[in-house]
Design an enzyme around this catalytic site. Structure first.
Site, mmCIF file in Angstrom:
data_model
loop_
_atom_site.group_PDB
_atom_site.id
_atom_site.type_symbol
_atom_site.label_atom_id
_atom_site.label_comp_id
_atom_site.label_asym_id
_atom_site.label_seq_id
_atom_site.Cartn_x
_atom_site.Cartn_y
_atom_site.Cartn_z
ATOM 1 N N GLY A 218 9.299 6.752 -25.497
ATOM 2 C CA GLY A 218 9.833 6.057 -24.331
ATOM 3 C C GLY A 218 11.005 6.813 -23.739
ATOM 4 C CB SER A 219 13.491 5.754 -21.301
ATOM 5 O OG SER A 219 13.938 4.573 -21.941
ATOM 6 N N PRO A 220 14.921 8.110 -22.927
ATOM 7 C CG PRO A 220 15.604 10.213 -22.184
ATOM 8 C CD PRO A 220 14.682 9.084 -21.853
ATOM 9 N NE ARG A 221 17.471 1.796 -20.093
ATOM 10 C CZ ARG A 221 17.177 0.649 -20.702
ATOM 11 N NH1 ARG A 221 18.085 0.034 -21.441
ATOM 12 N NH2 ARG A 221 15.983 0.112 -20.580
ATOM 13 C CB VAL A 222 14.649 2.387 -24.795
ATOM 14 C CG1 VAL A 222 14.213 1.463 -25.915
ATOM 15 C CG2 VAL A 222 14.744 1.614 -23.481
ATOM 16 N N GLY A 223 15.673 5.102 -26.417
ATOM 17 C CA GLY A 223 15.682 5.918 -27.645
ATOM 18 C C GLY A 223 17.017 5.808 -28.370
ATOM 19 C CB CYS B 53 6.483 12.161 -21.004
ATOM 20 S SG CYS B 53 5.147 12.770 -22.027
ATOM 21 C CD GLU C 185 7.127 13.007 -29.610
ATOM 22 O OE1 GLU C 185 7.140 13.585 -28.507
ATOM 23 O OE2 GLU C 185 7.003 13.619 -30.679
#
Ligand code: NAD
Length: 469
Positions: free
Chosen positions: A191-196, A247, A213
């Site tokens: 998913g997104s870096p923010r949620v990562g 992505c 990822e």
């Protein structure tokens, strides 16, 4: 729901030691259940329907970017799992004479897979088959945004597995948050870096290992030696597949000033050829997807408007139809770094074009954002390829094509720093779900000669032994 999650987690934990003992044959039998399910015509046609409802995916893309990829990974597992799962002997240094050393790949235990909505089947099942093959029990939470495919996955998995082996838990952020409170042995997040960052923070509470990822802004460099007609056609397709919600899609183009005009002409004609060959409009092409939701449509619309307000000009495209969640492939010129479109991952069919004259300018542009997942280089000059690769870290690179980064299971796929931690596909993915246990087995001899009482002879021996290490 909270209770359900706890019950599933505990049952999987209890069952985990049994699953861990399974032979490779038994693990593969489980993986093959997924293969057979996806080969069944009825199941496949329900899948087409689900992916059409979520993203209006054309049949070819369902096979090429979803089912086909899962099946290719399963074939790769079939060929390699026996070999991977064997103990791997390693060399023994002289002072350890009499011992044998090897690495044993063992299942981590209970793993959580959190997947995104853009390739909702592929990005759920690829990690899942590797986690299964490595001998883990699994809880999968697919994205609530691709709700039709999530429901499909739930039905599929509950038909194929007992929930104390593999379970799908559907739900939104609140469900993901509850799941992340459990002490998983590994978390595989796409998913997104923010949620990562949130996932990694939660994983730290239990010291769960993570694979992240993630995404980011993947630049496409086109130098003065590139074959423009060829590379532009490839890029136009890559930016339009799944409506740019990929992505690994090229996020923006950095092109040598001398090639810009040719690139623009070629891009226009490539889009026409791909999606508007008969003149009825890209919006009527059966081969072009839609934006996943109104929220994502509005986000892209505001990136576009912000760019225009700050001085960008529209080269081609620019059709936004809210009711239909349609956005045409859109090329933008006059881009500057303070525009929102250059600050966040676009994840849609908007393509900013930036020009350069000197090679050194390219790194200056790219380094304004964190390390990308992919760096694309179009060039026929070896020196330039090396120069661009050396100066710009990225999770992966494709030269003179696009998208292929996620296609070869012999290569690790994943980001670097902000674009990800850990790798997917093939042996690398199997390893993410395995503990590399190191084993030293003494068969004869001992280190007794360096035991106390220490004297000058022992000191000499220790010093000598380390010279041989
Ligand atoms: P996302 O990060 O919003 O969501 C991914 C998953 O996390 C979903 O299952 C979602 O329910 C869950 N989630 C969302 N918010 C959460 C929170 N606060 N706490 C816990 N879980 C939460 O990503 P997305 O919008 O579904 O996907 C787009 C992003 O994913 C893009 O950045 C894209 O580049 C990236 N991506 C990366 C890859 C890759 O393989 N590297 C593949 C596809 C997408």
């Amino acid at each position: 729901m909270e209770q359900d999650i706890q019950i599933i987690f505990r049952s999987q934990k209890e069952n985990s030691s049994k699953i861990t003992q399974m032979s490779v044959k038994e693990r593969m039998e489980r993986v093959m259940r997924i293969d057979s399910y996806l080969k069944n015509e009825k199941n496949l046609s329900r899948l087409h329907e689900a992916l059409y409802n979520d993203l209006r995916k054309p049949e070819v893309e369902v096979i090429a970017t979803e089912v086909g990829i899962v099946q290719a990974q399963i074939n790769h597992l079939k060929k390699n799992l026996h070999k991977w799962n064997r103990d791997h002997r390693v060399a023994t240094p002289l002072p350890l004479l009499g011992t044998r050393s090897y690495i044993r790949y063992e299942p981590k235990g209970v793993v959580l897979i959190l997947s995104p909505w853009n390739f909702p089947l592929n990005l759920s099942l690829v990690p899942l088959v590797y986690a299964l093959a490595a001998g883990n029990t699994i809880i999968l939470k697919p994205s609530e945004i691709s709700s039709h495919t999530s429901a499909y996955l739930k039905k599929m998995i509950s038909e194929l597995f007992r929930w104390d082996e593999v379970a799908v838990v559907e739900g939104d952020v609140s469900v993901a948050t509850r799941l992340l409170e459990m002490p998983f042995d590994h978390i595989f997040f796409t998913g997104s870096p923010r949620v990562g960052k949130i996932v990694m923070g939660k994983a730290a509470d239990h010291l769960s290992s993570v694979t992240l990822e993630l995404g980011g802004k993947s630049p496409a460099i086109i130098d003065e030696t590139a074959n423009i007609p060829q590379i532009t056609r490839r890029l136009a397709w890559a930016k339009s597949v799944n409506c740019g919600q990929t992505c690994v899609t090229p996020d923006y183009v950095i092109i040598h000033e001398s090639k810009k005009r040719e690139f623009i002409e070629e891009f226009r004609s490539a889009i026409t050829e791909l999606y508007n060959r008969y003149g009825s409009g890209t919006e009527n092409s059966p081969d072009y997807c839609r934006i996943i939701s109104k929220y994502h449509f509005m986000r892209l619309n505001s990136l576009y408007k912000d760019a225009l307000e700050k001085g960008a000009s529209l080269i081609t495209g620019g059709n936004f139809e809210e009711e239909d969640l349609f956005i045409s492939p859109t090329l933008l010129d006059g881009i500057s770094e303070e525009m929102d479109i250059m600050q966040e991952e676009i994840f849609g069919p908007l393509l900013p074009v930036i020009t350069y004259n000197e090679r050194l300018e390219v790194s200056d542009i790219i380094s304004k954002n964190p390390n990308p997942l992919m760096l694309y280089i179009a060039s026929s000059k070896k020196k330039n390829i090396k120069f661009f690769m050396d100066g710009n870290p990225a999770g992966g690179t494709v030269i003179n094509d696009y998208m292929l980064g996620y296609s070869n299971p012999n290569l690790p796929f994943g980001g670097v720093s902000n674009s990800g931690i850990g790798k997917s596909l093939g042996f690398h993915c199997f390893m993410e779900f395995s503990n590399k246990r190191s084993v030293i087995h003494r068969r004869w001899g001992s280190l007794g000669m360096i035991y106390p009482p220490y004297n000058s002879h022992v000191l000499w021996l220790v010093k000598t032994l380390y010279k041989w290490m």
